[in-house]
Scaffold this active site. Structure first.
Site, PDB file in Angstrom:
ATOM      1  N   SER A   1      48.657  61.922  59.408  1.00  0.00           N
ATOM      2  CA  SER A   1      50.125  61.879  59.442  1.00  0.00           C
ATOM      3  C   SER A   1      50.566  61.009  60.609  1.00  0.00           C
ATOM      4  CB  SER A   1      50.671  63.298  59.648  1.00  0.00           C
ATOM      5  OG  SER A   1      52.019  63.256  60.075  1.00  0.00           O
TER       6      SER A   1
ATOM      7  N   ASN B   1      44.062  67.249  50.726  1.00  0.00           N
ATOM      8  CA  ASN B   1      45.512  67.055  50.854  1.00  0.00           C
ATOM      9  C   ASN B   1      46.250  68.304  51.337  1.00  0.00           C
ATOM     10  OD1 ASN B   1      48.269  65.770  49.840  1.00  0.00           O
ATOM     11  ND2 ASN B   1      48.078  67.757  48.799  1.00  0.00           N
TER      12      ASN B   1
ATOM     13  N   TYR C   1      50.382  70.847  64.706  1.00  0.00           N
ATOM     14  CA  TYR C   1      50.208  69.940  63.558  1.00  0.00           C
ATOM     15  C   TYR C   1      49.718  68.562  64.003  1.00  0.00           C
ATOM     16  CZ  TYR C   1      51.662  67.516  59.226  1.00  0.00           C
ATOM     17  OH  TYR C   1      51.709  66.769  58.070  1.00  0.00           O
TER      18      TYR C   1
END
Ligand code: CAA
Ligand code: NAI
Length: 246
Positions: free
Chosen positions: A141, A89, A154
């Site tokens: 994500s 995580n 990211y």
């Protein structure tokens, strides 16, 4: 109890989604290792859960550093003798438009968000193979699947998570290990705190549920994938984003 006595390592559990997961897993009977680079908050979050009667322990780790990960996993094995579940995580952002992004910030995000997941998974896998059972949950994500302005580094890392998850699902499925990912939408943690308010309002409006995610929304998805209920779920990417992307 859905995770009775399951030894679970949750990286990045000092804060946000990881902390919500630590609480949720502990409520379901897991022995939860909160593993985080933030020692002050990690210890305090762990104390909070211990005070509520949950079996939790804190170990410091910098997932980007191989030796740190190996040490943390060895500590877990010496205390509990097993690792049943790993939740990868921990994550960071260093947002900038492409033309302004430094190579250093590009690399830092890859080091934590990709290499960190590789380190942790490689460190626990031999023990899960020996046991013939295990659950690995990665965190992608919406940014990794659909892209996002200001997130070259990211988005690249979170897309890599999908590739690694599916590869490991193929490699490890035959060994009794399930590997899946959760792809959260924008969720109310410190990670979104720096997003300009105007952007937040646009994001909310784009979600059919008309709100951002809460850490518990994501924790519940992790919980399902960690539980025996998901024994035949492998290589999936579970979108938990209020229907934002479909
Ligand atoms: N969509 C379209 N255009 C956008 C945009 C968006 N989401 N965000 C910014 N822009 C545009 C701006 O309107 C601006 O356009 P003009 O040049 O025409 O004026 C241009 O891009 C530059 O924007 P800024 O003036 O804001 O540029 P900056 O260099 O000061 O900042 C930034 C850039 C750091 C990327 C800033 O815009 C920002 O923080 N944006 C939010 C990034 C974001 O969404 N991060 C997600 C964090 S949460 C997370 O990562 C969790 C997860 O998994 C989703
Ligand atoms: P957060 O910033 O609240 O928590 C992240 C945790 O990771 C912190 O406790 C931090 O100390 C820890 N961490 C950072 N670098 C580390 C390292 N090198 N080693 C060990 N721990 C480290 O963020 P949040 O929102 O809880 O994020 C959790 C995960 O969910 C991340 O992987 C993030 O990318 C992902 N995610 C978050 C979304 C959001 O909108 N909040 C949306 C989609 C995915």
């Amino acid at each position: 109890m859905r995770l009775k006595d399951k030894v679970t390592i949750i990286t990045g559990a000092a804060n946000g989604i990881g902390f919500a997961a630590a609480k949720r897993f502990a409520e379901e009977g897991a022995k939860v290792v909160l593993a985080d680079v933030d020692q002050v908050q990690g210890k305090s979050s762990t104390k909070h859960l211990q005070a509520a009667g949950y079996e939790t322990i804190f170990f410091p780790v910098d997932v980007a550093k191989r030796a740190s990960v190996d040490k943390m996993v060895q500590q877990v094995l010496s205390v509990y003798g097993a690792v049943d579940v790993l939740v990868n995580n921990a994550g960071i952002t260093k947002d900038a438009m492409l033309v302004k992004m430094t190579e250093e910030d590009f690399q830092k995000v890859l080091d934590v968000n990709i290499t960190g997941v590789f380190h942790c998974t490689q460190a626990v896998t031999p023990h899960m193979i020996a046991k013939g059972r295990g659950k690995i949950i990665n965190t992608s994500s919406v940014s990794g699947i659909y892209g996002n302005v200001g997130q070259t580094n990211y988005a690249a890392a979170k897309a890599a998570i999908v590739g690694m998850t599916k590869t490991w699902a193929k490699e490890l499925g035959r060994k009794g290990i399930n590997v899946n990912a959760v792809a959260p939408g924008f969720t109310e943690t410190s990670m979104v705190a720096g997003v300009p308010d105007k952007v937040i309002q646009q994001l909310k409006a784009a979600v059919p549920m008309q709100r951002l995610g809460k850490p518990a929304d994501i924790a519940n998805a992790y919980l399902y994938l960690a539980s025996d209920e998901a024994d035949y779920v492998n290589g999936t990417v579970l979108h938990v984003d209020g229907g934002m992307m479909m």
